[in-house]
Design a protein around this motif. Structure first.
Motif, PDB file in Angstrom:
ATOM      1  N   LYS A 158       1.005  -1.285  -0.150  1.00  0.00           N
ATOM      2  CA  LYS A 158      -0.043  -0.063   0.134  1.00  0.00           C
ATOM      3  C   LYS A 158       0.683   1.215  -0.354  1.00  0.00           C
ATOM      4  CE  LYS A 158      -4.060   2.050   2.497  1.00  0.00           C
ATOM      5  NZ  LYS A 158      -4.843   2.218   3.895  1.00  0.00           N
ATOM      6  N   GLN A 159       1.853   1.331   0.878  1.00  0.00           N
ATOM      7  CA  GLN A 159       2.746   2.393   0.877  1.00  0.00           C
ATOM      8  C   GLN A 159       3.546   2.679  -0.320  1.00  0.00           C
ATOM      9  OE1 GLN A 159       5.661   1.850   3.953  1.00  0.00           O
ATOM     10  NE2 GLN A 159       4.107   1.484   5.613  1.00  0.00           N
ATOM     11  N   LEU A 160       3.815   1.509  -1.156  1.00  0.00           N
ATOM     12  CA  LEU A 160       4.514   1.777  -2.398  1.00  0.00           C
ATOM     13  C   LEU A 160       3.461   1.968  -3.627  1.00  0.00           C
ATOM     14  CD1 LEU A 160       7.462  -0.672  -1.969  1.00  0.00           C
ATOM     15  CD2 LEU A 160       7.314   1.993  -1.631  1.00  0.00           C
ATOM     16  N   ASN A 161       2.180   1.794  -3.334  1.00  0.00           N
ATOM     17  CA  ASN A 161       1.134   2.170  -4.352  1.00  0.00           C
ATOM     18  C   ASN A 161       1.170   0.695  -5.244  1.00  0.00           C
ATOM     19  OD1 ASN A 161      -0.942   3.489  -5.321  1.00  0.00           O
ATOM     20  ND2 ASN A 161       0.015   4.588  -6.929  1.00  0.00           N
ATOM     21  N   VAL A 162       1.198  -0.410  -4.727  1.00  0.00           N
ATOM     22  CA  VAL A 162       1.140  -1.401  -5.624  1.00  0.00           C
ATOM     23  C   VAL A 162      -0.001  -2.285  -5.269  1.00  0.00           C
ATOM     24  CG1 VAL A 162       2.282  -3.887  -6.180  1.00  0.00           C
ATOM     25  CG2 VAL A 162       3.882  -1.885  -5.471  1.00  0.00           C
ATOM     26  N   ASN A 163      -0.684  -2.728  -6.305  1.00  0.00           N
ATOM     27  CA  ASN A 163      -1.962  -3.711  -6.303  1.00  0.00           C
ATOM     28  C   ASN A 163      -1.906  -4.836  -6.251  1.00  0.00           C
ATOM     29  OD1 ASN A 163      -4.402  -4.900  -7.011  1.00  0.00           O
ATOM     30  ND2 ASN A 163      -5.183  -2.699  -7.734  1.00  0.00           N
ATOM     31  N   PRO A 164      -2.242  -5.306  -4.978  1.00  0.00           N
ATOM     32  CA  PRO A 164      -1.854  -6.750  -4.347  1.00  0.00           C
ATOM     33  C   PRO A 164      -2.432  -7.968  -5.215  1.00  0.00           C
ATOM     34  CG  PRO A 164      -3.495  -5.834  -3.079  1.00  0.00           C
ATOM     35  CD  PRO A 164      -3.188  -4.708  -3.883  1.00  0.00           C
ATOM     36  N   GLN A 165      -3.156  -7.822  -6.267  1.00  0.00           N
ATOM     37  CA  GLN A 165      -3.764  -8.842  -7.033  1.00  0.00           C
ATOM     38  C   GLN A 165      -2.649  -9.577  -7.781  1.00  0.00           C
ATOM     39  OE1 GLN A 165      -6.788  -9.647  -6.997  1.00  0.00           O
ATOM     40  NE2 GLN A 165      -7.526  -7.913  -5.826  1.00  0.00           N
ATOM     41  N   ILE A 166      -2.794 -10.811  -7.836  1.00  0.00           N
ATOM     42  CA  ILE A 166      -1.867 -11.892  -8.166  1.00  0.00           C
ATOM     43  C   ILE A 166      -2.293 -12.405  -9.414  1.00  0.00           C
ATOM     44  CG2 ILE A 166      -0.886 -14.025  -7.837  1.00  0.00           C
ATOM     45  CD1 ILE A 166      -0.974 -13.433  -4.769  1.00  0.00           C
ATOM     46  N   SER A 167      -1.419 -12.466 -10.636  1.00  0.00           N
ATOM     47  CA  SER A 167      -1.648 -12.890 -11.701  1.00  0.00           C
ATOM     48  C   SER A 167      -0.858 -14.082 -11.950  1.00  0.00           C
ATOM     49  CB  SER A 167      -1.142 -12.041 -12.777  1.00  0.00           C
ATOM     50  OG  SER A 167      -1.785 -10.869 -12.679  1.00  0.00           O
ATOM     51  N   LYS A 168      -1.056 -15.040 -13.057  1.00  0.00           N
ATOM     52  CA  LYS A 168      -0.533 -16.293 -13.187  1.00  0.00           C
ATOM     53  C   LYS A 168       0.207 -16.359 -14.608  1.00  0.00           C
ATOM     54  CE  LYS A 168      -2.668 -20.568 -14.849  1.00  0.00           C
ATOM     55  NZ  LYS A 168      -3.576 -21.447 -14.367  1.00  0.00           N
ATOM     56  N   TYR A 169       1.284 -17.187 -14.572  1.00  0.00           N
ATOM     57  CA  TYR A 169       2.153 -17.172 -15.840  1.00  0.00           C
ATOM     58  C   TYR A 169       2.598 -18.556 -16.066  1.00  0.00           C
ATOM     59  CZ  TYR A 169       1.959 -12.077 -15.929  1.00  0.00           C
ATOM     60  OH  TYR A 169       1.520 -10.881 -16.246  1.00  0.00           O
ATOM     61  N   SER A 170       2.729 -18.994 -17.105  1.00  0.00           N
ATOM     62  CA  SER A 170       3.498 -20.320 -17.549  1.00  0.00           C
ATOM     63  C   SER A 170       4.909 -19.980 -17.674  1.00  0.00           C
ATOM     64  CB  SER A 170       3.087 -20.858 -18.760  1.00  0.00           C
ATOM     65  OG  SER A 170       1.501 -21.110 -18.540  1.00  0.00           O
ATOM     66  N   LEU A 171       5.767 -20.927 -16.878  1.00  0.00           N
ATOM     67  CA  LEU A 171       7.005 -21.071 -16.607  1.00  0.00           C
ATOM     68  C   LEU A 171       7.622 -22.408 -17.152  1.00  0.00           C
ATOM     69  CD1 LEU A 171       9.678 -19.309 -15.395  1.00  0.00           C
ATOM     70  CD2 LEU A 171       9.306 -20.595 -13.349  1.00  0.00           C
ATOM     71  N   GLU A 172       8.565 -22.206 -17.956  1.00  0.00           N
ATOM     72  CA  GLU A 172       9.001 -23.564 -18.529  1.00  0.00           C
ATOM     73  C   GLU A 172      10.519 -23.916 -17.372  1.00  0.00           C
ATOM     74  OE1 GLU A 172      11.674 -24.262 -22.294  1.00  0.00           O
ATOM     75  OE2 GLU A 172       9.563 -24.879 -22.824  1.00  0.00           O
ATOM     76  N   LEU A 173      10.320 -25.081 -16.957  1.00  0.00           N
ATOM     77  CA  LEU A 173      11.411 -25.451 -15.823  1.00  0.00           C
ATOM     78  C   LEU A 173      12.342 -26.702 -16.865  1.00  0.00           C
ATOM     79  CD1 LEU A 173       9.584 -26.317 -12.815  1.00  0.00           C
ATOM     80  CD2 LEU A 173      10.725 -24.167 -13.427  1.00  0.00           C
ATOM     81  N   THR A 174      13.407 -26.534 -16.757  1.00  0.00           N
ATOM     82  CA  THR A 174      14.419 -27.447 -17.382  1.00  0.00           C
ATOM     83  C   THR A 174      15.501 -27.931 -16.379  1.00  0.00           C
ATOM     84  OG1 THR A 174      16.358 -25.650 -17.613  1.00  0.00           O
ATOM     85  CG2 THR A 174      14.626 -25.865 -19.260  1.00  0.00           C
ATOM     86  N   TYR A 175      16.204 -29.183 -16.803  1.00  0.00           N
ATOM     87  CA  TYR A 175      17.194 -29.837 -15.864  1.00  0.00           C
ATOM     88  C   TYR A 175      18.059 -28.693 -15.000  1.00  0.00           C
ATOM     89  CZ  TYR A 175      21.132 -32.519 -14.695  1.00  0.00           C
ATOM     90  OH  TYR A 175      22.347 -33.218 -13.678  1.00  0.00           O
TER      91      TYR A 175
END
Length: 507
Positions: A158-175
């Motif tokens: 809140k102090q830094l004026n950041v909206n706390p809503q969370i989004s989701k992303y697809s992340l490719e993992l490797t070895y």
């Protein structure tokens, strides 16, 4: 590591249709986000997590349905014998928080609890659709909705004026993004133990594989090299240390076959051929413990010196050191390490059988030391670190010296190592040592637990002063050891304390 942005076209028509079918919970989305949604019409490649793949909050995941295998390698690697790194690719969905790039450094300190901690994955990445923003990777096991933030974290947002809503992303993992334990657990048969640690000896990873792990030994060795910076060789012990020279046969599982290595222990440097000498990094704390018992000017006899982990620190402490080892390779590297650590002028090195060393150089030096005036202020210590057999060598002290006994204050202190599988290992070691000497040591010795070697097998060190009745010829043996040696007066009788030992997991 690659962030996969799933395309999603925001259109008036699509939003209209979805809004007509909105649930009650969907209608509770804050009005502030309507404005944001309108702005995002210009960002076609961002995909947000919602019940119908539209912009919304991240849904709460029921605990019993949470994907515990989220960061496990793909299931089809099970049974792999030859390492194929490309088979470990996997795409997972994780939560992220979008923030302005200028506040990232301030924000990261406050969000340390919830940021993603994975090998090879950056916690902050660029937003490919917004140069002024950054994406903070969050821990999917901790973050489900904005309600997952703690009060202090929300306050910072809140102090830094950041909206706390969370989004989701697809992340490719490797070895590269999986830990060694995760890889081995996925490869080895289900329910079987995996390698969670090893002994590190310079550039060498020393493993003790079990029978069920042997079919995968080369893969295991390569994984250990890949996942531990500085490790270039992985070896497996293929027999017990039961030969005269205390070394063991080993098999190189993966990597280079060079066994010449350098280690650093307690601020001292040692070099040796690991395939030809004995070295155990788990004894670092014990080497330090014995060194701390010594005072400058003391005399140390190291009967089974190896490459010098007792001798070198003692010499650096200005003790007079007599170091011996039967193994010609150990003797060679002992000399080398004394020079390497600049104590070669303070250590006399021998290449003898332990008994011959005790009855030769040790006897001669003890005759001189114990003949000194009673007011001498230094002590004599004898270290016998050969746990499998050291107690047998105690018989060499019987009638070792001629002449009149010295004061009990001047008698040498023995630190003798042994293994025990007894339910009362301290008492067992006392009885073993006492049986060899022909006296009782239970009331006048201390026993220190060095480490647990195996299930129901302990390594211990028994410390006691040799009674004059044993050490000198033509003396009456007091079976109860009633000579009141200094060790007894210091109230160290029957001590059985756990010592700290050093282990890779390892961790």
């Amino acid at each position: 590591m690659r962030v996969v942005w799933r395309p999603f076209i925001f259109s008036r028509r699509l939003l209209k249709v979805e809004n007509c079918n909105a649930t009650v919970s969907e209608l509770l989305i804050p009005l502030a986000w309507i404005t944001v949604t309108q702005k995002l019409r210009k960002v076609p490649d961002i995909f947000f997590w919602g019940q119908r793949k539209r912009f919304s909050t991240m849904p709460e995941i029921e605990a019993n349905k949470r994907d515990s295998e989220l960061f496990s390698p793909p299931s089809d690697v099970r049974g792999m014998m030859k390492l194929d790194r490309t088979a470990f690719k996997k795409t997972v969905t994780i939560p992220v928080l979008k923030v302005r790039k200028e506040i990232v450094s301030r924000l990261m300190r406050s969000l340390k609890r919830v940021t993603l901690q994975r090998p090879g994955i950056k916690r902050v990445i660029e937003d490919p659709e917004d140069e002024e923003s950054r994406l903070i990777m969050l821990d999917p096991y901790k973050m489900f909705t904005c309600d997952s933030f703690e009060k202090a974290e929300l306050s910072t947002l809140k102090q830094l004026n950041v909206n706390p809503q969370i989004s989701k992303y697809s992340l490719e993992l490797t070895y590269d993004n999986f830990k060694s334990e995760e890889i081995l657990r996925a490869v080895l048969p289900k329910g079987q133990d995996v390698i969670s640690g090893f002994s590190r000896v310079g550039h060498i990873a020393h493993l003790n594989l079990r029978d069920h792990q042997l079919p995968f030994k080369h893969l295991i060795g390569q994984v250990m090299i890949d996942k531990n910076p500085g490790i270039t060789s992985a070896v497996n012990k293929i027999n017990n240390i039961d030969n005269t020279y205390r070394n063991f046969q080993m098999e190189v599982l993966s990597g280079e076959e060079n066994m010449l290595t350098k280690v650093r222990e307690n601020n001292y440097t040692y070099e040796f051929d690991f395939s030809k000498v004995y070295w155990n990094p788990r004894l670092s704390t014990e080497h330090s413990r014995i060194t701390e018992l010594l005072k400058p000017g003391d005399v140390l006899f190291d009967v089974f010196a190896g490459v010098g982990p007792f001798a070198v620190p003692a010499a650096k402490k200005n003790c007079t050191v007599f170091a011996n080892d039967l193994n010609p390779e150990s003797h060679k590297w002992l000399l080398h390490n004394c020079k390497l650590n600049k104590v070669d002028q303070k250590v006399k090195v021998f290449n003898l059988d332990g008994k011959d060393f005790l009855q030769g150089p040790v006897r001669e030096e003890l005759m001189q030391q114990l003949a000194l005036p009673k007011e001498r202020n230094h002590s004599v210590h004898i270290v016998m670190n050969l746990p499998a057999k050291a107690i047998e060598f105690l018989c060499a002290f019987k009638s070792l010296l001629d002449g009149q006994p010295c004061s009990s204050d001047l008698l040498p202190i023995v630190h003798c190592y042994s293994f025990s599988k007894d339910v009362n290992p301290a008492k067992d070691v006392q009885q073993q040592a006492g049986a060899v000497l022909g006296i009782s040591l239970e009331a006048c010795s201390s026993v220190h637990l060095v480490r647990n070697v195996a299930p129901n097998k302990e390594m211990l060190c028994i410390t006691f002063q040799i009674p004059a009745s044993i050490l000198y010829k033509n003396q009456t043996i007091n079976l109860e050891y009633g000579e009141d040696p200094p060790l007894k007066r210091q109230k160290t009788d029957n001590v059985f304390s756990e010592g700290n030992t050093q282990i890779a997991s390892n961790t």
